[in-house]
Design an enzyme around this catalytic site. Structure first.
Site, mmCIF file in Angstrom:
data_model
loop_
_atom_site.group_PDB
_atom_site.id
_atom_site.type_symbol
_atom_site.label_atom_id
_atom_site.label_comp_id
_atom_site.label_asym_id
_atom_site.label_seq_id
_atom_site.Cartn_x
_atom_site.Cartn_y
_atom_site.Cartn_z
ATOM 1 N N THR A 93 42.115 40.248 47.112
ATOM 2 C CA THR A 93 42.831 40.735 48.834
ATOM 3 C C THR A 93 43.060 38.889 48.697
ATOM 4 O O THR A 93 41.695 37.978 48.549
ATOM 5 C CB THR A 93 42.405 41.031 49.830
ATOM 6 N N LYS A 168 49.433 44.147 52.694
ATOM 7 C CA LYS A 168 47.637 43.942 53.327
ATOM 8 C C LYS A 168 47.080 43.352 54.206
ATOM 9 O O LYS A 168 46.691 44.021 55.068
ATOM 10 C CB LYS A 168 47.037 43.906 51.911
ATOM 11 N N LYS A 243 38.174 36.866 56.854
ATOM 12 C CA LYS A 243 38.734 36.277 55.704
ATOM 13 C C LYS A 243 40.473 37.525 56.064
ATOM 14 O O LYS A 243 41.390 35.919 55.498
ATOM 15 C CB LYS A 243 38.102 37.198 54.339
#
Ligand code: NAD
Length: 294
Positions: A93, A168, A243
């Site tokens: 990611t 995502k 994050k």
């Protein structure tokens, strides 16, 4: 069966690589941490002395790394060593700007690249039921889909390069905000004298229902088993949610989109991290909110 190089054998990468090896693919793997390499060797995988050495015979190269700058560093090393026709799949990611740079770097070398971040956590990686969100050329996607299917239950082609990372971070921004709203609702319900079970029965079948309530309720003993029933051990650690919310804010400011709920979720998770949240599941936010002074 494919010759696959796998780089990054952490919590996610190692079980993903193990599923590929179990399915009969030939795996050569690399990680900078010797202990990770030992575990992979113990599972019968061939280890390489460097990232470049891992990829030189591979048709498919998969990276599962902590962040965008590490992915770009690793690509700079492996792209010149990769053979013609290889497809590089980055499942980390990372920020969209780095994902686009990665696509440019790979395509300038005449190779194919897919950004293919995953959802489903370590449990999904072990079970081979991850959701893959992929961005890049359709033809490359079709070629590697059978390999992704070994590691995943749902494989979606989202569009051009960077689209997988976009999907995502949009999903995880929504999840971060919905979990905080869920924690607020159940904390308020308790203070108003409502039994958690009754609140769950109503909300999970009413218009407030969502994944954070129905599948991952932050109240212990309520709904399906979740990290709340295991003292908020992750699951999905607050650090990772923080994050992803940060990546969403970076993307939002690049394109000038207002995301006030996402921004506030980032701030709240940041505060919780500073005040005892490290190493806990993101649903432990309910404990932070209960102790917060109004
Ligand atoms: P991790 O920290 O457990 O694993 C990362 C691995 O990369 C480590 O083993 C590390 O030694 C290795 N590494 C670092 N730099 C390297 C380099 N230059 N060359 C080779 N190896 C290197 O992280 P993780 O939990 O496996 O997550 C990996 C990625 O997947 C991250 O981008 C994360 O955001 C994403 N992700 C994680 C989860 C989760 O639940 N853990 C879920 C979805 C997505």
């Amino acid at each position: 069966m494919s010759r696959i190089a796998f780089i990054g054998l952490g919590n996610m990468g190692l079980p993903m690589a193990m599923n590929l090896a179990k399915a009969g693919h030939s795996l050569t793997v690399y990680d900078t941490v010797p202990a990770a390499m030992e575990k992979a060797a113990g599972e019968g995988m061939k280890t390489a002395a460097s990232a470049a050495a891992a990829v030189d015979a591979a048709n498919i190269i998969i990276t599962m790394l902590p962040n965008g700058s590490i992915v770009l560093d690793v690509l700079a090393e492996i792209v010149p060593a990769a053979k013609d026709g290889a497809v590089i799949i980055d499942s980390s990611t990372i920020d969209i700007a780095s994902a686009r740079k990665a696509h440019d770097l790979v395509s300038e070398a005449g190779l194919e690249m897919l950004d293919a971040p995953v959802s489903g956590g370590v449990g999904g990686a072990v079970a081979g039921t991850l959701t893959f969100m992929t961005g890049g050329e359709r033809e490359a996607f079709d070629r590697v889909k059978p390999v992704l299917e070994v590691m995943g239950g749902k494989i979606v082609h989202c569009g051009k390069g960077g689209s997988g990372q976009a999907a995502k971070i949009c999903n995880n921004m929504l999840l971060g905000a919905s979990m905080i709203a869920t924690c607020e609702a159940f904390s308020l319900a308790e203070k108003l004298g409502l039994q958690a079970e009754a609140a769950f029965d109503v909300i999970s079948t009413s218009t407030g229902s969502c994944w954070s309530v129905n599948s991952y309720c932050p109240v212990p003993g309520v709904g399906p088993k979740s990290p709340a029933d295991n003292d908020y051990k992750p699951g999905f650690a607050i650090e990772l949610m923080h994050k992803d919310l940060n990546l969403a804010q970076m993307a939002a400011s690049e394109v000038g989109q207002a995301t006030p709920m996402g921004a506030h979720a980032l701030e709240l998770y940041g505060r919780f991290l500073e005040e005892g949240g490290r190493g806990r599941d993101f649903s432990a936010m309910i404990e932070y909110l209960k102790s917060a002074v109004r």
